[in-house]
Design a protein around this motif. Structure first.
Motif, short mmCIF file in Angstrom:
data_model
loop_
_atom_site.label_atom_id
_atom_site.label_comp_id
_atom_site.label_asym_id
_atom_site.label_seq_id
_atom_site.Cartn_x
_atom_site.Cartn_y
_atom_site.Cartn_z
N ASP A 88 -10.40 -5.51 3.97
CA ASP A 88 -10.29 -4.07 3.76
C ASP A 88 -11.48 -3.46 3.02
O ASP A 88 -11.91 -2.36 3.34
CB ASP A 88 -9.01 -3.76 2.98
N ASP A 130 -6.01 -8.97 1.89
CA ASP A 130 -4.81 -8.13 2.01
C ASP A 130 -3.88 -8.48 3.17
O ASP A 130 -2.67 -8.58 2.99
CB ASP A 130 -5.21 -6.66 2.18
N ILE A 167 -14.17 -3.85 -8.20
CA ILE A 167 -14.66 -3.09 -7.06
C ILE A 167 -14.14 -1.65 -7.07
O ILE A 167 -14.78 -0.73 -6.57
CB ILE A 167 -14.28 -3.82 -5.73
N PHE A 205 -4.35 -5.27 -6.93
CA PHE A 205 -4.49 -4.57 -5.67
C PHE A 205 -3.63 -5.34 -4.65
O PHE A 205 -2.78 -6.14 -5.02
CB PHE A 205 -5.97 -4.52 -5.25
N THR A 206 -3.90 -5.14 -3.36
CA THR A 206 -2.96 -5.70 -2.38
C THR A 206 -2.97 -7.23 -2.35
O THR A 206 -1.91 -7.86 -2.28
CB THR A 206 -3.24 -5.14 -0.98
N GLU A 451 -5.97 2.51 5.54
CA GLU A 451 -6.02 2.70 4.09
C GLU A 451 -7.12 3.70 3.79
O GLU A 451 -8.14 3.69 4.47
CB GLU A 451 -6.35 1.39 3.37
N SER A 477 -5.01 1.93 -0.28
CA SER A 477 -5.42 0.63 -0.78
C SER A 477 -4.68 0.34 -2.08
O SER A 477 -4.20 1.26 -2.76
CB SER A 477 -6.91 0.68 -1.02
N GLY A 478 -4.65 -0.92 -2.44
CA GLY A 478 -4.07 -1.28 -3.73
C GLY A 478 -4.84 -0.69 -4.89
O GLY A 478 -4.32 -0.61 -6.01
#
Ligand SMILES: CC[C@H](C)C(=O)C(=O)O
Ligand SMILES: [Mg+2]
Length: 574
Positions: A88, A130, A167, A205-206, A451, A477-478
């Motif tokens: 992602d 992800d 990130i 995150f994811t 996303e 996104s996560g």
């Protein structure tokens, strides 16, 4: 496991390795250097998502070798194979993101087909980003052969001028840069500093959310989700997984013995308790579907509502995955949730023991503030909230972890693609107080339910994160933060109300009440619906066309075999 004798007449690999008619099949195995003894041992598929697309997957080849050593040490014969991934972070902000969710299905399908085609007796699956995590777990539940999941591990945090960064800071820096609040030189410095090692994006995150799920749902070994990718201790978890899979074959413990309704509830609980990714509300229904269990977005949301938010992890909080690992990892989080009655302790796991039995040796660590005790949480309800209303009869989802306000009301400004909205954000042609609506980005509409981190992070980076709301039939996104509501269903492409909204209509979101409404009467919505026409998404062939044809609604996990069908006939029993 020493001396374990497996009855090959009961194992799937007998179709490949036993009897005179399988002499040609054995010839191929001899050609790869296998001995007679190895050919007649159980064959264990070691599925890895290794490739050079991103740091998330780059360490998986190393880890797969450790799994193979473990399998061999326990008298199994490992057979390694790879599958694709779409990462992602690199697919973000352009058409490439349409391939992301579709890749989850391809990963599950490709692992399924390799396993079926070669009649492997068990599966150890390694995944690092992800979609590969849920895709791999979906394959395990679908095949229902003894399986263990291994996460590739998180990246280490970066450092920018003495501050730890991930990130997420780079995505948000793009927003700062667009309003001249960050120089070209600083952007260059931050982009080079954010990702110092192999591993998946470093906060909750994811990838890390689904890794947390892998332990809580029982498919991964305790502690295995937390160790960062470069740490050698990962190889020890991999060795143990390799040995353990042989035990699972011997005891005939299968994924559908593990992934029960209660286990899914445990999984949703750790997502909410850790302020995890909204994407879990897609992946958990998809996993449930593989097991033939009805567990949709509203079931997930109900658990989110009653779960305390206890882990102070980014993007809403302060810490990253490495910090959680150092204070006790996922078992620490599960310990406090179990002790305060938020987890089902009687669910079976790949250790052959239950969650409660796995937790027996886990001691609470009071000398840290990454995970708070579940009776003294950050907030009493989970970090992610389900919504419903006349704008989303099939539900929607919002991450409230770290948000100052939980209500928003304002006039709509509508966009029919993410690009149109990103353009408006970059050129600041929107106003404070508005609700930005991005539609025709759902599973069918996109296709691929993109996303939208580039857009949401740009808003946040501009300081507009809590001054506008954003709603979409796509995903986030996560790392998304701000008042962002995704998975709005039914999606615009199938005539959902989100496609009927016009600029200026007033939209109200209340994350406390769990509602999302547009100030239009049913009559007005009906009138607009009569004028609505489906659109061509521009994909007339290929994988994305195929995905758009088959995919079901986000509420049920956006799976490509919807309609209540699941694999009842586990191939291992044939
Ligand atoms: C940084 C965010 C990552 C790339 C992502 O896509 C997610 O967590 O969903
Ligand atoms: Mg993602």
């Amino acid at each position: 496991m020493d001396g374990q004798v497996f009855d090959k007449t009961k194992l799937p690999s007998r179709h490949v390795t036993e009897g005179p008619s399988r002499a040609p099949h054995r010839s191929y195995l001899y050609a790869m250097g296998l001995t007679k003894a190895q050919i007649h041992q159980p064959l264990v598929g070691v599925a890895s998502c290794w490739n050079e697309a991103a740091p998330c997957n780059i360490s998986l080849m190393r880890q797969a070798q450790a799994v193979k050593k473990g399998v061999a040490a326990a008298h199994g014969t490992p057979r390694e194979f790879c599958t694709i991934t779409v990462t992602d972070g690199i697919a973000m902000g352009h058409e490439g993101m349409k391939s992301s969710l579709a890749s989850r299905e391809v990963i599950a399908d490709s692992v399924e087909l390799t396993m079926r085609g070669h009649c492997y007796d068990a599966l150890v699956g390694l995944a690092g980003c992800d979609k590969s995590l849920p895709g791999m777990m979906m394959a395990m539940v679908r095949l229902n052969v003894p399986s263990i999941f291994i996460y590739g591990g998180s990246i280490l945090p970066g450092s920018f001028r003495g501050q730890p960064i991930t990130i997420q800071d780079v995505f948000e820096a793009v927003g700062k840069h667009s309003v001249n609040a960050m120089s070209d030189e600083d952007l260059d410095e931050i982009e080079q500093a954010a990702c110092p090692s192999a591993g998946a994006c470093g906060a909750q995150f994811t990838a890390n959310t689904m890794a947390t799920v892998s332990e809580a749902i029982g498919l991964a070994l305790p502690y295995s989700a937390g160790a960062p990718a470069p740490y050698e201790i990962r190889d020890r978890f991999c060795m143990t997984a390799g040995e353990m899979i042989m035990e699972l074959i011997a005891r005939n413990i299968r994924p559908r013995d593990i992934v029960t309704r209660k286990a899914l509830e445990n999984a949703a609980t750790v997502v909410a308790a850790s302020g995890g990714s909204t994407n879990a509300s897609l992946h958990l229904p998809a996993l449930a579907h593989e097991a033939g269990i009805e567990f949709d977005l509203f079931d997930v949301a109900e658990i989110f509502r009653r779960t305390p938010y206890v882990a102070d992890l980014k993007p809403g909080g302060r810490y990253v995955a490495k910090d959680l690992f150092e204070v006790g990892g996922v078992p620490l989080l599960m310990k406090t949730l179990l002790d305060h009655g938020f987890l089902h302790g009687d669910c079976l796991t790949v250790t052959g023991r239950t969650i409660a039995e796995n937790m027996e040796k886990v001691r609470w660590n009071a000398d840290q503030d990454v995970v708070l005790p579940a009776n003294k949480p950050l907030t009493k309800t989970g970090g992610v909230v389900g919504l419903r209303g006349n704008l989303a009869p099939d539900g929607a989802i919002v991450k409230v972890a770290g948000m100052k306000t939980q209500q928003f009301s304002g006039p709509a400004r509508c966009f029919d693609s993410e690009e149109e909205c990103f353009e408006a954000v970059s050129s600041k042609t929107f106003r404070e107080g508005e609700v930005l609506v991005i539609r025709y980005e759902g599973p069918k509409g996109g296709p691929g339910m993109r996303e939208m981190l580039s857009t949401t992070a740009a808003l946040y980076g501009q300081g507009m994160g809590d001054k506008v709301a954003l709603i979409t039939d796509g995903r986030f996104s996560g790392a998304t933060r701000g008042f962002c509501i995704g998975h709005v269903g039914p999606e615009a492409a199938v005539g959902g109300p989100i496609g009927l909204v016009r600029d200026g209509d007033v939209i109200s979101i209340d994350a406390v009440a769990g509602t999302i409404e547009v100030a239009l009467t049913d009559e007005e919505l009906d009138i607009r619906r009569r004028d609505w026409k489906p659109r061509d998404n521009g994909f007339g062939s290929g994988a994305l066309w195929k995905y758009g044809q088959g995919v079901g609604p986000a509420r049920y996990g956006a799976v490509t075999h919807p309609g209540g069908q699941f694999e009842r006939r586990a191939y291992a029993d044939v």
